[in-house]
Write a protein that holds these residues in place. Structure first.
Motif, PDB file in Angstrom:
ATOM      1  N   TRP A  13       0.814  -1.220   0.000  1.00 13.87           N
ATOM      2  CA  TRP A  13       0.000   0.000   0.000  1.00 13.87           C
ATOM      3  C   TRP A  13       0.845   1.267   0.000  1.00 13.87           C
ATOM      4  N   PHE A  34       1.150   3.725  -3.027  1.00 11.48           N
ATOM      5  CA  PHE A  34       0.250   4.846  -3.278  1.00 11.48           C
ATOM      6  C   PHE A  34       0.880   6.181  -2.881  1.00 11.48           C
ATOM      7  N   THR A  73      -7.644   0.300   2.617  1.00 13.67           N
ATOM      8  CA  THR A  73      -7.186   1.012   1.424  1.00 13.67           C
ATOM      9  C   THR A  73      -8.344   1.281   0.467  1.00 13.67           C
ATOM     10  N   VAL A  83      -9.745   4.955  -0.689  1.00 12.32           N
ATOM     11  CA  VAL A  83      -9.833   5.354  -2.098  1.00 12.32           C
ATOM     12  C   VAL A  83     -11.256   5.804  -2.423  1.00 12.32           C
ATOM     13  N   SER A 116      -2.887   7.085  -6.629  1.00 12.16           N
ATOM     14  CA  SER A 116      -2.515   6.524  -7.934  1.00 12.16           C
ATOM     15  C   SER A 116      -1.323   5.594  -7.733  1.00 12.16           C
ATOM     16  N   PRO A 117      -1.495   4.292  -7.924  1.00 10.51           N
ATOM     17  CA  PRO A 117      -0.416   3.348  -7.616  1.00 10.51           C
ATOM     18  C   PRO A 117       0.601   3.243  -8.742  1.00 10.51           C
ATOM     19  N   GLN A 160     -10.201   6.373 -12.502  1.00 15.75           N
ATOM     20  CA  GLN A 160      -9.018   6.451 -11.638  1.00 15.75           C
ATOM     21  C   GLN A 160      -9.223   5.602 -10.383  1.00 15.75           C
ATOM     22  N   THR A 161     -10.438   5.633  -9.845  1.00 13.16           N
ATOM     23  CA  THR A 161     -10.760   4.815  -8.683  1.00 13.16           C
ATOM     24  C   THR A 161     -10.704   3.330  -9.037  1.00 13.16           C
ATOM     25  N   ALA A 181      -7.134   2.057  -8.995  1.00 12.22           N
ATOM     26  CA  ALA A 181      -6.666   1.844  -7.622  1.00 12.22           C
ATOM     27  C   ALA A 181      -7.342   0.630  -6.997  1.00 12.22           C
ATOM     28  N   TYR A 205      -5.924  -2.550  -8.412  1.00  9.71           N
ATOM     29  CA  TYR A 205      -4.572  -2.690  -7.878  1.00  9.71           C
ATOM     30  C   TYR A 205      -4.632  -3.290  -6.472  1.00  9.71           C
TER      31      TYR A 205
END
Length: 488
Positions: free
Chosen positions: A59, A62, A175, A179, A270-271, A447-448, A451, A454
């Protein structure tokens, strides 16, 4: 009964060794062979099959210090973690209890009595003191207790894996909700900006209506569009607060405790992209839920031997020594001393089929856990495959949506300029603004999604907490446990 015959035929030193070590009955556990694919189907050669993923504190990729803090707080204070720790303590204590049953037991006893007897019409009053020592040992001749200890040991290992799996789920959930909260903050902010712009457009449209350059339909549409966008804001705020409140509960706090900390807006994390996925066979060792399922299969395999041993004879060695005296000081010196020692044999003869049924129950339970282990392996591989394709496709979708947003933003700007110049009507401007708002909302959600997938991928690969965890400290500390006067 071949096992019984082998024990009976032994003689001399072999008999002594068997009595001490014992035989065992029931199946010996062997880890099932599991056939897994050579590589992940969704990888498409984009990462090396031999490169294992870095699951240590994943994590942190991020790069969000607040998220890092929340994860640590959850690990320390989450209630599911506290429950899993208590189950480990229970499993370890059960293992010690079962291994202790393999050893002899010894107890001391003592008594003091005041006695009166009458002989030849003459009463006699005297004291009598007794002290004794009793010992017993059930020889685990056919390994029933040994199998019970094996089962308890496997259960303790499964409990350790359950705690690790709790961390995998917990960190993933913390996490994910973090997010989500940032997403709803972004969506609410977008809706507020867009609604302000649309209100300005609606006011301008009313001015144009009065000037005769716009219609009543134009004005009503502008007002309706602004109100529709404003209506999205409460929905986003509801979802935001629900995410924050759930996040607080995961941290072992009341929902209100986290709201102040999350009020300051932050970006959607954003990973960095995953460098390697490893191979499907890795889930057998990396996924704690798969390891726990395998340990439970081992546990219930041992229980078959435990049930089978009850169908065989059992041997117990018992002994005691006692001393009796009329004076306490004479115990062990001028006292009467008695002792006894010898074996006893118990042979199960007729139990109405109960013992055989107990073995069949244990075998059926073992089969259930065998199927559960296979299911855990397949589910783990499904989770990884779903996360791979979800992450890959979400990245592609975001790239297209970024192009879409840029195009709609340009279209909205041009429409506004043309309307000012009188070259287009007001409905074209409103349509362009609506399309831009939708595209920007979709971009935030994409974008969500990146994440989220991921996170799902690292959960599927078994990424959890690798730091030191103290499981021995109980959740409830009893201040007084020794003997004392009862207060009620």
């Amino acid at each position: 009964m071949r096992g019984l015959a082998a024990c009976v035929k032994a003689s001399g030193a072999s008999v002594i060794a068997i009595v001490l070590a014992g035989c065992v009955v029931g199946p010996d556990y062997e880890r099932p062979a599991v056939i897994t694919p050579a590589k992940w189907a969704g990888d498409h050669g984009k990462s090396s099959a031999v490169t294992k993923p870095d699951l240590t504190a994943w994590w942190r990729q991020f790069n969000d210090p607040l998220l890092d803090r929340l994860v640590v707080q959850a690990v320390d204070d989450n209630l599911d973690v506290a429950t899993a720790k208590a189950k480990i303590r229970e499993a370890r204590a059960t293992f010690r209890q079962q291994t202790g049953a393999l050893l002899p037991t010894a107890d001391g006893s003592g008594s003091a009595t005041r006695n009166r007897s009458v002989a030849d019409a003459e009463p006699s009053v005297y004291n009598q003191y007794k002290a004794g020592f009793d010992a017993s040992w059930e020889v685990d001749l056919f390994g029933g207790r040994k199998r019970a200890a094996e089962a308890a040991g496997f259960a303790a290992e499964a409990a350790n894996d359950d705690l690790a799996d709790t961390f995998v789920t917990l960190i993933g959930d913390v996490t994910s909700y973090y997010v989500e909260a940032r997403q709803y903050q972004e969506l609410a902010a977008l809706a507020e900006r867009t609604a302000r712009s649309q209100r300005q457009t609606a006011a301008l449209t009313r001015d144009q209506l009065q000037a005769g350059t716009a219609t009543g339909a134009d004005s009503a549409t502008a007002d309706g569009q602004a109100a529709s966008t404003e209506a999205d804001i409460p929905s986003y705020r509801i979802s935001y607060l629900q995410s924050v409140n759930r996040l607080a509960v995961l941290l072992g706090k009341s929902p209100a405790d986290l709201q102040g900390l999350m009020e300051k807006r932050g970006k959607i994390p954003s990973p960095k992209m995953v460098a390697g996925l490893g191979i499907p066979a890795d889930v057998l060792t990396h996924r704690p839920d798969v390891r726990a399922a395998e340990r439970r299969l081992a546990q219930y395999t041992a229980k078959i031997g435990q049930a089978e041993a009850d169908r065989y004879p059992s041997i117990s060695l018992t002994g005691n020594i006692a001393s009796t005296a009329n004076n306490l000081a004479d115990l062990g010196r001028k006292s009467t001393i008695s002792w006894s020692f010898g074996p006893s044999v118990s042979i199960p003869m007729f139990h109405g089929g109960q013992l055989k049924a107990a073995v069949e129950i244990a075998q059926a339970q073992r089969d259930q856990y065998y199927v559960a282990y296979q299911s855990a392996v397949l589910s783990a591989m499904e989770d990884v495959e779903n996360a791979i394709v979800g992450l890959t496709q979400s990245q592609q979708r975001r790239a297209k949506l970024a192009v879409s947003v840029a195009a709609y933003r340009k279209a909205a700007q041009i429409s506004q300029e043309l309307n000012v110049a009188g070259a287009t009507n007001r409905l074209d401007v409103l349509e362009a603004e609506r399309a831009l708002y939708t595209a920007e909302s979709n971009l935030i959600q994409s974008q969500t999604s990146i994440a989220s997938y991921y996170i799902s991928l690292h959960k599927a690969l078994g990424g959890g907490w690798t730091g030191t965890i103290n499981v021995e400290r109980p959740a409830v500390l009893d201040s007084v446990v020794g003997p004392r006067l009862a207060m009620r």
